[in-house]
Every structure is written in C-alpha cells, then in structure tokens.
Design an enzyme around this catalytic site. Structure first.
Site, PDB file in Angstrom:
ATOM      1  N   CYS A 145      -8.071   2.418   8.850  1.00 42.55           N
ATOM      2  CA  CYS A 145      -6.925   3.166   9.361  1.00 42.55           C
ATOM      3  C   CYS A 145      -7.386   4.284  10.286  1.00 42.55           C
ATOM      4  O   CYS A 145      -6.793   4.512  11.346  1.00 42.55           O
ATOM      5  CB  CYS A 145      -6.107   3.730   8.204  1.00 42.55           C
ATOM      6  SG  CYS A 145      -4.689   4.725   8.735  1.00 42.55           S
TER       7      CYS A 145
ATOM      8  N   CYS B 209      -1.416   4.639   0.599  1.00 40.00           N
ATOM      9  CA  CYS B 209      -0.001   4.943   0.835  1.00 40.00           C
ATOM     10  C   CYS B 209       0.913   3.764   0.560  1.00 40.00           C
ATOM     11  O   CYS B 209       1.944   3.905  -0.096  1.00 40.00           O
ATOM     12  CB  CYS B 209       0.196   5.414   2.270  1.00 40.00           C
ATOM     13  SG  CYS B 209       1.933   5.662   2.717  1.00 40.00           S
TER      14      CYS B 209
END
Length: 379
Positions: free
Chosen positions: A99, A195
């Site tokens: 990410c 997340c």
C-alpha cells in the site's frame, strides 16, 4: 487561495493531524488530502466516514484546504488482488508495504503534484536525511512506533518529495502536542490491523474470497490430529484458531502451526513454541529493493527484521545474480514466514528489503523439494 506546496495525507488520526499542525505552525503552505482505499462493505469496519469527518475537522481548525480522492479501484487492483493471490499460494503477505509503495507514495504523490504541490507529508514514524548526495531513510525516534519497516520499498525519488514531520517525536509527546493545539483527534485510539478487515474475524473475511478447502492437520510424524478449513487461513507460529481439542495420548499443551503443504492440503502442527520445525538460520528472498538504488556490496553484514517490531538480528547478506538475497543469521530465527518482508538495517538506517521466498526450516525444505518435483514433471 495559494497553491499548496505540501499536501498532507490526512487519515483522520492523531499522527497525521499533528503532522499537518507542525507544518502549518512553520508557516508552510499546505493542504490536506484524505484517501479512501477501500469501499465500505456495509459493516462499517474501516470507519472511513468517521475518519473523513475527523480529517475535515482538523483541516478546518488549521485553516487549510481539504481534498478527497478515492483510490479504492487502485487499491483493489494493485494491493488487494496480490494479497489474495499470496494467501492462495500459501504465503503470508504484508499489504501495508505494498500500500505504501503503490498507493501512498505513487498515486497519492501523483495527485499531490496534480494539485500543484512539490512535496507530500505523512504521519509515519520515520525520518529522512539528505547527506553524501543521497536521501537516507531512518527509523523514527520512537522505536516502539517506528514504521520504517513498512517504508523499505521507497526509493530516492519518493524520499526527495516526502516529509515525515512527526518522525522525531515520541507518541506521548505527540498526543500532548495534539491536546495543546486543540486538535479533536488528540485522544483518538490508534488504528490497528488491516483496514479492510477491521475488527472482523480474519478467517471469516478470507472465506469471502478464498472458499474453504478442508483437509487434515498432522503432527511432524504425519499422525492425524484434527481437520482444518483451509491451509491458507493459517500462518507459521499461529496458535489461536486451530480448534484442536483434547488429543488422545497428548499433553494438554497448546498447538502451533509449523508448516503447510498446499500440494497435499495438510496443515502441520506441534505442541512446542520452540519446535525445531519453527527454527531457521537461513533464508532466500525474492529480488531486493534498495533505498539508495543499489546494495552496499555484493556481500555485507547488517541487521535484519523478518517481522514488524522484531528485535534487530545480525546477519550476513549475499546478493545473488538475479538480485535475490541469501541471508545467514548469527542466531536461530523463529517462524520466518514466506511472503513476509525481510528488512535490512545499518544502525538506524533502513537499507531496503525483499519478500521472503523460502527458509531452511525442515518443513519448508520439504515443501521446496515437492514444488521442484512438480515443476520438473510439468516441464
């Protein structure tokens, strides 16, 4: 309104809030940008809207512009599909590393430049220094919060355009500054975990994308112990979630995952955390990334981490012709896991790292031999 020189990645948390506040206090021309990297599935696990509201509130208090970008498509294509493929192949990936490389320091940086900025800032606990004609990535001052492990895939171009305004702070200092500045996030709980999973059961989440494939759980002597729902739901060293009840003629000690064989769909376990099947002193990686652009030498000594928040471990690194690494550790390592990140350090400086491909743990050697035999048959 003036064109911002710096775009701050606003997560809605206290770290990015203080990063923006510090830059604003230095009279830098800044703006905030909130990224949505995951489309809420209706369970509210990512708390994205709450985080966005907090980011808007902080930008309002600081008197800076707020921007929003949806990178959920890019995240799905460049991070999540890789995450699933790695688990399907029996490995344990680290999506935070990918990410950072693909979203925060690629698409976010590109967006910042489209907005007219020449730099970005984030709330990472790390530091950047420029000396000897290149940029160096250093650990954060708060070693317990240091995030250089997740940033090891960054290079010279990204570091030249990046600021880490809180890298010199300890967490208690940061919260105190946030409180003194009147930031509404000063007491907000730190986010943990991945997340897109949030507080959900990890196995149940994976089952939505990787259907169950039940098989046997065996001990090192190939004795059947129980059944598992799918080997890809487990990782080396895992103790929780095995659902192994009382086993005849076995002590009531906890069981640990010591290996998995996708070819036979067998999950291997042992009752000792210090099982020899979880020990290794050598690993081979995939081709490495170097923060400076190149390795320090063909062979060199340094320290390494094979998991986040692990203590530094002395090792000898040999760079192979294809860019992959052979790493020999001074001491035996516990549960070194293919798919995870090997990150190399020289003192407080992060040199770079690579994905772990294989180790010399007994069951990993067996898996590699089986894989080699399968490849030979296919050829």
């Amino acid at each position: 309104m003036n064109t911002p020189r710096i775009i701050v990645a606003m997560s809605g948390g206290v770290d990015s809030s203080v990063a923006a506040w510090r830059l604003n206090s230095q009279r830098e021309t800044i703006a905030g940008l909130f990224m949505r990297n995951w489309t809420d599935d209706g369970n509210g696990q990512c708390h994205a809207e709450e985080d966005r509201r907090d980011a808007v509130a902080v930008c309002g208090i600081l008197g800076i512009a707020f921007h929003f970008r949806d990178f959920s498509h890019e995240y799905w294509q460049e991070v999540f599909t890789h995450f699933l493929a790695e688990y399907a192949n029996g490995r344990t990936p680290n999506p935070d590393v990918l990410c950072n490389r693909e979203i925060k320091f690629k698409h976010f940086l590109e967006t910042a430049r489209e907005l007219g900025a020449d730099s970005i800032a984030t709330g990472h606990y790390a530091r950047i220094k420029h000396y000897r004609q290149r940029w160096h990535l250093l650990r954060g001052a708060d070693r317990s919060k240091d995030q250089s492990y997740f940033l090891h895939q960054l290079g010279q171009e990204q570091l030249a355009a990046t600021m880490f305004p809180i890298g010199d702070l300890e967490k208690p200092q940061l919260r105190q500054l946030a409180h003194q500045a009147g930031l509404p996030t000063h007491a907000k709980k730190d986010s943990t975990g991945i997340c897109f999973i949030g507080e959900r059961n990890f196995r149940e989440f994976l089952k939505q994308y990787l259907p169950a494939q039940p098989g046997e759980i065996r001990d090192p002597q190939e004795q059947r112990i129980a059944e598992h729902p799918g080997v890809f739901y487990f990782t080396l060293g895992q103790r929780q979630g095995l659902n192994i009840g009382g086993v005849r003629n076995r002590p009531p000690s906890p069981w640990y995952v010591i290996g998995k064989d996708l070819a036979t769909n067998v999950l291997y376990v042992d009752q000792h955390r210090d099982s020899p099947f979880l020990q290794s002193r050598w690993l081979r990686s995939e081709p490495a990334h170097w923060v400076s652009g190149s390795p320090p030498a063909p062979t060199f000594t340094c320290t390494a981490q094979t998991r986040y928040r692990q203590a530094d471990e002395p090792c000898k690194v040999t760079v192979r012709n294809d860019g992959s690494l052979d790493v020999d550790f001074t001491q035996t390592q516990w549960a070194v896991t293919p798919g995870q990140s090997l990150v190399l350090y020289d003192g407080n400086e992060c040199l770079g790292g690579a994905v772990i491909a294989t180790t010399d743990a007994p069951l990993e050697r067996k898996r590699a031999r089986n894989l080699s035999k399968t490849e030979n048959v296919l050829q």
